[in-house]
Design an enzyme around this catalytic site. Structure first.
Site, PDB file in Angstrom:
ATOM      1  N   GLU A 249       0.885  -1.177   0.000  1.00 43.18           N
ATOM      2  CA  GLU A 249       0.000   0.000   0.000  1.00 43.18           C
ATOM      3  C   GLU A 249       0.914   1.214   0.000  1.00 43.18           C
ATOM      4  O   GLU A 249       1.438   1.598   1.044  1.00 43.18           O
ATOM      5  CB  GLU A 249      -0.895  -0.004   1.240  1.00 43.18           C
ATOM      6  CG  GLU A 249      -1.841  -1.188   1.338  1.00 43.18           C
ATOM      7  CD  GLU A 249      -3.019  -1.086   0.385  1.00 43.18           C
ATOM      8  OE1 GLU A 249      -3.229  -0.020  -0.217  1.00 43.18           O
ATOM      9  OE2 GLU A 249      -3.723  -2.105   0.221  1.00 43.18           O
ATOM     10  N   CYS A 283      -2.255   9.295   2.131  1.00 39.51           N
ATOM     11  CA  CYS A 283      -1.926   8.771   0.797  1.00 39.51           C
ATOM     12  C   CYS A 283      -3.054   9.008  -0.195  1.00 39.51           C
ATOM     13  O   CYS A 283      -2.828   8.988  -1.397  1.00 39.51           O
ATOM     14  CB  CYS A 283      -1.626   7.281   0.903  1.00 39.51           C
ATOM     15  SG  CYS A 283      -2.950   6.384   1.711  1.00 39.51           S
TER      16      CYS A 283
HETATM   17  P1  NAP Z   1       8.120   5.405   4.854  1.00 41.90           P
HETATM   18  O1  NAP Z   1       9.299   6.275   5.051  1.00 41.90           O
HETATM   19  O2  NAP Z   1       8.137   4.463   3.711  1.00 41.90           O
HETATM   20  O3  NAP Z   1       7.937   4.621   6.244  1.00 41.90           O
HETATM   21  C1  NAP Z   1       6.885   3.721   6.460  1.00 41.90           C
HETATM   22  C2  NAP Z   1       7.353   2.651   7.411  1.00 41.90           C
HETATM   23  O4  NAP Z   1       8.467   1.984   6.830  1.00 41.90           O
HETATM   24  C3  NAP Z   1       7.821   3.170   8.766  1.00 41.90           C
HETATM   25  O5  NAP Z   1       7.497   2.220   9.748  1.00 41.90           O
HETATM   26  C4  NAP Z   1       9.335   3.227   8.581  1.00 41.90           C
HETATM   27  O6  NAP Z   1      10.033   3.061   9.803  1.00 41.90           O
HETATM   28  C5  NAP Z   1       9.572   2.018   7.717  1.00 41.90           C
HETATM   29  N1  NAP Z   1      10.779   2.069   6.908  1.00 41.90           N
HETATM   30  C6  NAP Z   1      11.375   3.139   6.365  1.00 41.90           C
HETATM   31  N2  NAP Z   1      12.464   2.755   5.657  1.00 41.90           N
HETATM   32  C7  NAP Z   1      12.558   1.410   5.776  1.00 41.90           C
HETATM   33  C8  NAP Z   1      13.461   0.414   5.286  1.00 41.90           C
HETATM   34  N3  NAP Z   1      14.493   0.747   4.495  1.00 41.90           N
HETATM   35  N4  NAP Z   1      13.245  -0.873   5.610  1.00 41.90           N
HETATM   36  C9  NAP Z   1      12.187  -1.212   6.384  1.00 41.90           C
HETATM   37  N5  NAP Z   1      11.307  -0.331   6.880  1.00 41.90           N
HETATM   38  C10 NAP Z   1      11.482   0.971   6.567  1.00 41.90           C
HETATM   39  O7  NAP Z   1       6.798   6.234   4.694  1.00 41.90           O
HETATM   40  P2  NAP Z   1       6.277   7.401   5.605  1.00 41.90           P
HETATM   41  O8  NAP Z   1       6.958   8.650   5.213  1.00 41.90           O
HETATM   42  O9  NAP Z   1       6.310   7.015   7.028  1.00 41.90           O
HETATM   43  O10 NAP Z   1       4.731   7.419   5.189  1.00 41.90           O
HETATM   44  C11 NAP Z   1       4.287   8.177   4.144  1.00 41.90           C
HETATM   45  C12 NAP Z   1       4.139   7.334   2.879  1.00 41.90           C
HETATM   46  O11 NAP Z   1       3.239   6.265   3.130  1.00 41.90           O
HETATM   47  C13 NAP Z   1       3.514   8.140   1.766  1.00 41.90           C
HETATM   48  O12 NAP Z   1       4.140   7.849   0.543  1.00 41.90           O
HETATM   49  C14 NAP Z   1       2.072   7.657   1.774  1.00 41.90           C
HETATM   50  O13 NAP Z   1       1.408   7.833   0.553  1.00 41.90           O
HETATM   51  C15 NAP Z   1       2.246   6.221   2.133  1.00 41.90           C
HETATM   52  N6  NAP Z   1       0.989   5.659   2.668  1.00 41.90           N
HETATM   53  C16 NAP Z   1       0.284   4.804   1.895  1.00 41.90           C
HETATM   54  C17 NAP Z   1      -0.925   4.294   2.355  1.00 41.90           C
HETATM   55  C18 NAP Z   1      -1.732   3.348   1.514  1.00 41.90           C
HETATM   56  O14 NAP Z   1      -2.638   2.708   2.056  1.00 41.90           O
HETATM   57  N7  NAP Z   1      -1.466   3.204   0.233  1.00 41.90           N
HETATM   58  C19 NAP Z   1      -1.407   4.667   3.619  1.00 41.90           C
HETATM   59  C20 NAP Z   1      -0.659   5.544   4.377  1.00 41.90           C
HETATM   60  C21 NAP Z   1       0.543   6.025   3.890  1.00 41.90           C
HETATM   61  P3  NAP Z   1      10.605   4.298  10.656  1.00 41.90           P
HETATM   62  O15 NAP Z   1       9.472   5.145  11.026  1.00 41.90           O
HETATM   63  O16 NAP Z   1      11.196   3.628  11.826  1.00 41.90           O
HETATM   64  O17 NAP Z   1      11.580   4.984   9.755  1.00 41.90           O
END
Ligand code: NAP
Length: 475
Positions: A249, A283
């Site tokens: 997602e 998102c």
């Molecule tokens: P993110 O940086 O991808 O982080 C999401 C999760 O992944 C967090 O728990 C983060 O941990 C972890 N993470 C980050 N880098 C990682 C890696 N290399 N390996 C494993 N885990 C890793 O995203 P975000 O900035 O928190 O959230 C915003 C994004 O999520 C946006 O692009 C949004 O569109 C998307 N989103 C999508 C949906 C959907 O249903 N499609 C819903 C909500 C959000 P840490 O916090 O510990 O860094």
């Protein structure tokens, strides 16, 4: 009073030490509490416990699992004020929105408490008179999830509830910025009677390290990720080593289209709800607005008026509709998107101000054109770029001109146009005369770089089940 420790749901907190992270309140920078971090060897121990627990859990009946999930749902409702307050403190969204997310998150638990009882297989008419054919569905085993900070409860329950209902055990790594909501929600599941090893919340200094273990461990059979497209793509590569089942997602770039025959007041209302919920950090947020030339000026006037009525502040204060951004990086990004758009010819029609702390005024940009970077960027902040359009064909080309394909929205009063445009938009979800589309009964998910897999709805539980085909011979 901002002391977070006065809720009994927060058992997983500790005092400051090297193996803990501070959880900050984005509204004022206060340290709310600390969360203990675990080591890699602890993660492996948790996975072993999860494997054992799952073996027992899969032999319970769907009805038995449903009773526990139903009780979890009830406890979430009973504790919704506490959960909402914890969420506002660590995430920043206004309290009413946080309460809304708690109810939304709980709705998945209730829904899958029921859906777990309906994981039917098929009997298949056999092509051979000596054979009888059927399918059954079985849990995949241990399921893991990595979730973001923007919906710190709902993004967990939308995965945990179907996994548990299907007979899986579940390990989740919440975002390090918002783990308190995760621990509090899990605490209620334990109080509902769920064995602790079936729902394990883990945090570590490095999300990369957790990602490595969860993706590459052979005993984890499924990874469900919600977050950015870049990280999702990286995790997918890592999951290839164990051929894990995955759901992704990911990010979005939702067009919000207002046709010349739209009810403009409805469109303004939908635009405000879709764009500024969670300070634009969702998102499915409207990311770019396409407004037909014939109604452009009227829409701009009414929309700007509505934006000017939004109240910015600490989400705990009554009447606040826009809270802080999540951190300094988010604020820096939002301000740089505005600057960049202006340097490319856009006009700040309203807002655009950096306020103290992590606050930015909701911003309306006009004179925006399709070629600008802002149109191709997932903004994740309270910026509304408005683009004028003249005909439907050009509009469709521009609306679909993105790598993303999550949500999209349009307003029209023509049923003919509604059907045509809905079919031609290359997005997993389409809101027609509606700015808020997510609920537990409908399939949530995207296409293109927004990922794959569906959450919620009758499809959501299939993500956690394997189909087994049975062929009875010698008939
Ligand atoms: P993110 O940086 O991808 O982080 C999401 C999760 O992944 C967090 O728990 C983060 O941990 C972890 N993470 C980050 N880098 C990682 C890696 N290399 N390996 C494993 N885990 C890793 O995203 P975000 O900035 O928190 O959230 C915003 C994004 O999520 C946006 O692009 C949004 O569109 C998307 N989103 C999508 C949906 C959907 O249903 N499609 C819903 C909500 C959000 P840490 O916090 O510990 O860094």
């Amino acid at each position: 009073m901002n002391n977070i420790k006065n809720t009994s749901l927060l058992r997983a907190t500790c005092s400051a030490n090297d193996d803990a992270i501070a959880i900050l309140n984005p509204a004022n920078g206060d340290v709310l509490t600390h969360i203990p971090l675990i080591s890699v060897s602890d993660i492996h121990k948790y996975i072993e416990r999860s494997v054992l627990a799952q073996k027992q859990w899969q032999s319970t009946t769907a009805a038995e699992r449903s009773v526990i999930l139903q009780r979890w749902y009830e406890l979430m409702l009973e504790n919704s004020d506490d959960l909402a307050r914890i969420m506002t403190l660590e995430q920043g969204k206004p309290l009413a929105e946080a309460k809304g997310e708690v109810m939304y998150g709980a709705s998945f638990v209730q829904w899958f408490a029921e859906e777990g009882k309906r994981t039917y297989g098929d009997t298949i008419p056999s092509p051979s008179s000596s054979k009888r054919l059927a399918t059954i569905k079985q849990p995949v085993g241990v399921a893991a999830a990595i979730t973001p900070w923007n919906f710190p409860i709902a993004m967990i329950t939308r995965k945990a509830a179907p996994a548990l209902a299907a007979g899986c055990s579940f390990i989740v790594k919440p975002a390090n910025q918002t783990p308190l909501s995760a621990y509090a929600t899990a605490e209620l599941a334990y109080q509902a009677g769920l064995p602790r090893d079936l729902l394990i919340v883990i945090n570590h200094h490095s999300s990369v390290v957790i990602g490595d273990v969860l993706c590459e461990h052979p005993d984890i059979k499924k990874l469900s990720f919600t977050g950015s497209t870049g990280v999702g793509s990286q995790l997918l590569k890592q999951c290839a080593s164990t051929l894990k089942r995955t759901s992704m997602e990911l990010g979005g770039n939702a067009p919000f289209i207002v046709f010349d025959d739209a009810n403009i007041d409805d469109a303004v209302k939908g635009a405000i709800a879709s764009k500024f919920r969670n300070a634009g950090q969702t998102c499915v947020c409207a990311n770019r607005f396409y407004i037909h030339d014939a109604i452009y000026d009227t829409f701009v006037e009414k929309f700007t008026q509505a934006v000017s009525e939004l109240r910015i502040g600490n989400g705990l204060e009554p009447g606040v509709s826009i809270g802080p951004l999540i951190d300094e990086r988010a604020k820096h990004d939002v301000l740089s998107y505005i600057d960049n758009a202006v340097s490319q010819g856009a006009t700040i029609h309203y807002g655009g101000d950096s306020l103290d702390g992590l606050f930015v005024t909701p911003t309306v940009l006009t004179q925006v054109s399709q070629e600008m970077d802002i149109v191709q960027t997932e903004l994740f902040g309270p910026i509304a770029p408005l683009i004028r359009f003249y005909d439907d064909e050009e509009l469709l080309t521009h609306a679909n001109d993105t790598i993303y394909g999550l949500a999209s929205y349009f307003y029209t009063q023509s049923i003919h146009r509604a059907l045509q445009i809905a079919e031609k938009l290359e997005f997993g979800m389409v809101g027609i005369n509606e700015g808020l589309i997510s609920n537990e009964v409908a399939p949530f998910g995207g296409v293109k770089h927004s990922g794959f897999g569906r959450e919620g709805a009758k499809q959501g539980i299939d993500e956690y089940m394997n189909i087994k085909y049975l062929c009875f011979g010698g008939y």
